[in-house]
Each structure stands twice: as C-alpha cells, then as structure tokens.
Design an enzyme around this catalytic site. Structure first.
Site, PDB file in Angstrom:
ATOM      1  N   VAL A  12       0.801  -1.229   0.000  1.00 53.35           N
ATOM      2  CA  VAL A  12       0.000   0.000   0.000  1.00 53.35           C
ATOM      3  C   VAL A  12       0.832   1.277   0.000  1.00 53.35           C
ATOM      4  CG1 VAL A  12      -2.018  -1.009   1.107  1.00 53.35           C
ATOM      5  CG2 VAL A  12      -0.180  -0.065   2.524  1.00 53.35           C
ATOM      6  N   TYR A  13       2.137   1.190   0.244  1.00 52.02           N
ATOM      7  CA  TYR A  13       2.939   2.409   0.286  1.00 52.02           C
ATOM      8  C   TYR A  13       2.986   3.055  -1.096  1.00 52.02           C
ATOM      9  CZ  TYR A  13       4.700   0.841   4.859  1.00 52.02           C
ATOM     10  OH  TYR A  13       4.819   0.429   6.175  1.00 52.02           O
ATOM     11  N   SER A  14       2.421   4.249  -1.172  1.00 51.86           N
ATOM     12  CA  SER A  14       2.381   5.012  -2.426  1.00 51.86           C
ATOM     13  C   SER A  14       1.863   4.186  -3.595  1.00 51.86           C
ATOM     14  CB  SER A  14       3.779   5.586  -2.742  1.00 51.86           C
ATOM     15  OG  SER A  14       4.194   6.481  -1.742  1.00 51.86           O
ATOM     16  N   LYS A  38       4.344  -6.293   2.873  1.00 55.03           N
ATOM     17  CA  LYS A  38       3.144  -6.561   3.670  1.00 55.03           C
ATOM     18  C   LYS A  38       1.900  -6.674   2.789  1.00 55.03           C
ATOM     19  CE  LYS A  38       5.069  -3.375   7.108  1.00 55.03           C
ATOM     20  NZ  LYS A  38       5.741  -2.481   6.136  1.00 55.03           N
TER      21      LYS A  38
END
Length: 322
Positions: A60-62, A88
């Site tokens: 989900v990061y960026s 993750k």
C-alpha cells in the site's frame, strides 16, 4: 554493522531495518512527503554501504510505487541473496470487493502483484499489515502457509494487533502444522510503551523477533516539541498517535542527548536497541543523516541512570496504531 537472528530463526538481519514508506511517488498515495525514485536511490545505496541488509516496505505504500523503487534499487545495488526483503499485505489496493484484507483470494493475488513490482521471485519476510476481523483465522494462516510451501515467501511476520489476536493466529497455525509468524512489527518507542504490557512478553516467551515501527515517534523524539515538518503537517495517522503530555519525555531525550553531545535520534534509538525483545527498529530515512544516526545508535550504550531519566515520565495511554 551488527547483525542478529530474527526471533528464533536462523535468519541474520541487520540491527537497523530501513523502512521504505519514505520512498514512493508522491502523487500515487496519501503521503505528499515521499521521495521519488531519483531522490530515493542514493539513500538505499547508503544503507547498503553501511551494512544494512534488511529492507521493509508494503504493497500500500504510495500505491505500490515504493515496492517498485525499492526493488529496482536493490537489483541494481546488491545481490538478491545478500538482502532480506520484507513487504506486507492487508491494506486496500483498489476499490470494491476483495481489494484488501486477508482472505485467501486477496493474499494469493497480492503476493503476485508485490513480487512483480519488486522484481523478485520471493519475499524473505511476508507480513500481515494488520489483523482482519472479517476473515477466519484458519483461512488466513493456511493461505500464508501455502505461499511458504510454494516458495514465494521464506518467513511470515505480523504487525500491530492485540496480544490475544496474535496468540490465536499462532495457535491456529501450530494446531494445523502450518507456518507460524517469526516476527511482530509493532508500534513501540519512548512515547508509546503499551506493548510492554502483553505483546512484548508474549514475543519473548515465544521466540518472536520484534521490529518496532515509528521508533522515533514520527520524528517527535528528534526535534523540539511543537516543531512542524512537511511530513507532520500532512500525517493524519501519525497526528493521532501522541499527546501533549509527551513533551516531558521529549525534553528528557533532549537533556540526555545534550549531555552526551549526540543527536537526539541516537539516544531514542539506543534506548530501543537496549530492549531485549527488539531485533531491529524500522527506521525511515529521508536524508543521509538519518541513516548515519541510526547506525551510530548501535554504539551508544546508555547508563541505567539515563534510561531511568528517559522512562520515568511515561504514563499509561489508550492503545494506538492497530
């Protein structure tokens, strides 16, 4: 660089893990302060040169661009066998049904997307980003076990949840002969120590390695209270984690750092590294000094008196970060 076994496994990880939420295209997520590929690569290279072999990111990061940037940099600057790469699953990646969570469908889908973005055949540590109350624990643990058996994942880890939830997941895996979690990535620093009540004793008893996120409390432990940065001004999640009374603890860090003649970040990280259950704090780095301070913290031994001064102002507070 110092290295330690991750929990009760034979896996060697550097005592500093580079947290990679800092790296990703700013227009591809909610974090306006992230660094694009050009700005990220020198910092990833610096971490490798310092001996850091442990890198943590998330799908989900960026919007996945963190995985893309980190994966490409590690391919260019290191040998795959020499690094421990963690990512993750859980957060929502797209709208509509099955866009997030820990169902078998989501887990099987998202590991393939992550591997594609990272440009690798396997992830060393695959972590559930949070607990999913809407999916049976058996479904999640069997799906994760199948990823290990398929060779797509080497080890499994979990992140912030209640100790009873973590125990339930571990017990379920053990009862069925499935792969158990070897690490817990949780919210833990001088401003938030609620994990000392149940989660950390549980991890110590079960041989689970602890990988604290936000070890510097979103930078609050490194600067004067009330100072606003570009990240803190736009960090809605982090803004809910701490309280006004934490000022006293920050002032204690400032005093100890002043007496030692070192940056405050080194003191805060040295305290965390001194905790027996902690394997490797996950440190974000937006500037070269951040990596320098993190590495130097390993050599800073705090006295019992200094530790007492840092800890004495802490008061109990509501659970946060789950």
């Amino acid at each position: 660089m110092q290295y330690v076994k991750l929990g009760s496994t034979g896996l060697d990880v550097s005592r500093i893990c580079l947290g990679c939420m800092t790296y990703g295209l700013p227009d591809r997520g909610v974090h306006e302060w992230t660094l694009d590929e050009e700005a990220s690569r020198p910092l990833i290279r610096q971490a490798l040169d310092a001996g850091i072999n442990f890198f943590d990111t998330a799908n989900v990061y960026s919007d996945g661009t963190s995985e893309e940037i980190v994966g490409k940099a590690l391919r260019d600057f290191a040998r795959r066998d020499d690094v421990v790469l963690a990512t993750k699953v859980h957060g929502r990646m797209r709208p509509g049904p099955n866009g997030g969570g820990l169902s078998r469908k989501v887990i099987m889908t998202e590991i393939d997307h992550s591997l594609s973005r990272l440009g690798t055949d396997y992830v060393d540590l695959y972590q559930i980003h949070r607990y999913d109350p809407h999916t049976p624990v058996e479904e999640t643990m069997e799906a994760l076990h199948d990823l290990v058996k398929a060779g797509k994942v080497r080890y499994l880890g979990a992140s912030s949840m209640y100790a009873w939830q973590f125990s339930k997941m571990q017990y379920t895996a053990e009862r069925h002969g499935w792969t158990k979690f070897v690490s817990m990535q949780n919210h833990y620093n001088l401003l938030y120590r609620e994990e000392e009540r149940e989660m950390l004793p549980l991890c110590a008893d079960q041989g689970v390695g602890v990988l604290p996120w936000s070890p510097l409390a979103r930078g609050r432990l490194t600067r004067d209270w009330g100072t606003v940065t570009e990240r803190s001004a736009n960090d809605n999640f982090g803004g809910r984690l701490y309280q006004e009374g934490d000022r006293t603890i920050v002032e204690a860090v400032t005093r100890v750092a002043g007496d030692r003649g070192v940056p405050r970040a080194r003191v805060a990280l040295a305290w965390l590294l001194a905790q027996e259950t902690v394997a490797a704090p996950i440190v974000g780095a937006g500037r070269p000094q951040h990596i320098e301070d993190a590495v130097a913290a390993m050599e800073l031994d705090l006295s019992d008196k200094e530790i007492e001064e840092l800890e004495q102002a802490y008061t109990a507070r509501p659970i946060s970060g789950h």
